[in-house]
Design a protein around this motif. Sequence first.
Motif, PDB file in Angstrom:
ATOM      1  N   SER A  50       0.803  -1.225   0.000  1.00  0.00           N
ATOM      2  CA  SER A  50       0.000   0.000   0.000  1.00  0.00           C
ATOM      3  C   SER A  50       0.834   1.274   0.000  1.00  0.00           C
ATOM      4  O   SER A  50       0.400   2.289  -0.515  1.00  0.00           O
ATOM      5  N   PHE A  51       2.062   1.252   0.536  1.00  0.00           N
ATOM      6  CA  PHE A  51       2.807   2.512   0.516  1.00  0.00           C
ATOM      7  C   PHE A  51       3.208   2.900  -0.902  1.00  0.00           C
ATOM      8  O   PHE A  51       3.372   4.070  -1.218  1.00  0.00           O
ATOM      9  N   PHE A 135      -6.419  -3.221  -8.996  1.00  0.00           N
ATOM     10  CA  PHE A 135      -7.462  -2.267  -8.618  1.00  0.00           C
ATOM     11  C   PHE A 135      -6.995  -1.068  -7.800  1.00  0.00           C
ATOM     12  O   PHE A 135      -7.757  -0.151  -7.554  1.00  0.00           O
ATOM     13  N   GLY A 136      -5.760  -1.064  -7.346  1.00  0.00           N
ATOM     14  CA  GLY A 136      -5.295   0.061  -6.538  1.00  0.00           C
ATOM     15  C   GLY A 136      -5.656  -0.138  -5.071  1.00  0.00           C
ATOM     16  O   GLY A 136      -6.478  -0.987  -4.737  1.00  0.00           O
ATOM     17  N   GLU A 137      -5.055   0.685  -4.228  1.00  0.00           N
ATOM     18  CA  GLU A 137      -5.147   0.459  -2.792  1.00  0.00           C
ATOM     19  C   GLU A 137      -6.560   0.607  -2.232  1.00  0.00           C
ATOM     20  O   GLU A 137      -7.002  -0.185  -1.422  1.00  0.00           O
ATOM     21  N   LYS A 138      -7.251   1.621  -2.739  1.00  0.00           N
ATOM     22  CA  LYS A 138      -8.566   1.948  -2.175  1.00  0.00           C
ATOM     23  C   LYS A 138      -9.526   0.769  -2.298  1.00  0.00           C
ATOM     24  O   LYS A 138     -10.150   0.351  -1.323  1.00  0.00           O
ATOM     25  N   TYR A 139      -9.598   0.248  -3.526  1.00  0.00           N
ATOM     26  CA  TYR A 139     -10.539  -0.854  -3.750  1.00  0.00           C
ATOM     27  C   TYR A 139     -10.050  -2.146  -3.129  1.00  0.00           C
ATOM     28  O   TYR A 139     -10.843  -2.982  -2.726  1.00  0.00           O
ATOM     29  N   THR A 140      -8.717  -2.284  -3.049  1.00  0.00           N
ATOM     30  CA  THR A 140      -8.177  -3.517  -2.495  1.00  0.00           C
ATOM     31  C   THR A 140      -8.610  -3.708  -1.050  1.00  0.00           C
ATOM     32  O   THR A 140      -8.933  -4.816  -0.633  1.00  0.00           O
ATOM     33  N   MET A 145     -11.593  -7.105   2.407  1.00  0.00           N
ATOM     34  CA  MET A 145     -12.605  -7.206   3.463  1.00  0.00           C
ATOM     35  C   MET A 145     -13.705  -8.174   3.017  1.00  0.00           C
ATOM     36  O   MET A 145     -14.111  -9.059   3.774  1.00  0.00           O
ATOM     37  N   ILE A 146     -14.166  -7.973   1.772  1.00  0.00           N
ATOM     38  CA  ILE A 146     -15.233  -8.831   1.258  1.00  0.00           C
ATOM     39  C   ILE A 146     -14.758 -10.286   1.220  1.00  0.00           C
ATOM     40  O   ILE A 146     -15.494 -11.194   1.632  1.00  0.00           O
TER      41      ILE A 146
END
Lengths: 209, 290
Positions: A50-51, A135-140, A145-146
């Motif tokens: 994520s960084f 998908f990038g960090e936000k969606y990951t 979680m899902i």
Amino acid sequence: MYSLILKDFLMLKRMLLLITGLIALFYILENPPIFAISFAGFLFVSSAGSFEDRSNSHIMLNSLPINRKSIISSKYIGAIIFGIFAICLSTLFQVVFYFVFDAYDQPFPEVNQLLIGMLCILLFTSIYFPILYKFGEKYTRIITMIIAVGIIVLGQIMMYLLKDKISSIQLFLSQFTATQLLLTGSVITGLLFLLSWLCTIKIYEAKDF
Amino acid sequence: MTNVVEFNNVTKSFKNFSLDDVSFSIKKGYVTGFIGANGAGKSTTIKLLMNLLRKDSGNITIFGLDQDKHNQAIKERIGFVYDENCFYDTLSIRELRKIIAPMYQKWNDNLFYKYLDQFSLPEKQPIKGFSKGMKMKMAILFAISHDPEFIIMDEPTSGLDPVFRREVLELLHEIMLDEQKTIFFSTHITTDLDRIADYITYIHKGKILFSKEREELLTEYGIVKGSNDLLDRDTEKEFVSIRKTNVGFEALTSCVKKTKDIFGDEVLIEKPSLEDIMYYTNKGDLTCTL
């Protein structure tokens, strides 16, 4: 490649301290090392991913004389190195706790425990990186979680559906020795890890920054 | 004269913007200024040049090598500076050097420490706390410490104060004393280019309108001033665009010679600035290229 791996450890130097503390905590609470190792692995791998996404670093990395393949490979190799680091660390703690605090039955953790810990890290890496780079960090964060919730729910449903067949499953599994099961698990995880590695390279090579 | 970069019919489409069939070249040993309004496609072009974007079609060669096949060898010889900080901001310059230096075969520590000293940057402080000017200096430091042949800069002077801008330009000038070096830099501050650019490439709405020598450009283009009576449907066509006021008109022509033939002494023709050329072109949305 060396620089790229060094970079992850430099970026996460504070995180490494935290992880060392956490492993110590797990030992104080006398949890099996498998939890300590896999939990530390999740933390390390997810922060290492994520960084990159948070800073603009993809642009910098891809402007340097390195190929996209190496950038991804360094992440996967970094996960393996971290796994080894975590195993060493937890062995060290067990030795310390055994000799200094007289806490455990044996000076070294069981090899099975360490191996399963490592497999957990590899398994998490195999799932996490392709999603992150696609998908990038936000969606990951949402997707993992899902998946986590999904696994729990699916587990419950399976338990319910297979209620009557549990004994037969147990019977089936008991045909094999623990080593055989572990070996099968290792091979499957290993294959999955390689497949994920190749996939993430493909994803990253097609990406626009 | 050889070209460091050749863009051949490069196309790249996004949802609401596209770079359409772009072809141009960058001459070796010169400073090429890359101008265009915001959103004209400057950054997209630079990203394509740096292989950060996948082109839809066309090909790009750098140092005569195909960009896709020789990515690593090409990057080895390029220094890059972007307008926004793209370095890890929790690391210090010393730590970044540890990461970046081994990646370049030609990394030169003497050069690195020479410029570190010249820029008076703190080596151990995380770059998060740097000012915009310091971050730019740092980017330049890393861009030139491996002694690159070709330096690409995306808006290196935007957001900097005039004093510091002048410093950056002087540094570029110093680098250009070595005649083997090439600089390509994008900017919308056209006065920067008056000082150092030899060539100007102008992009407008995803198309390259021209790419030529600055001096030549300034003799071909002209600001024309005259009385409004001279304008009619036919003569208006001669201009890139026109600004009319009560006292007369002011217009940009892309061919001073032709304008002189048509209007003779009835109009006043002045040398334009790059800004004039940008302003009138943007306004007029011209389609003709030279």
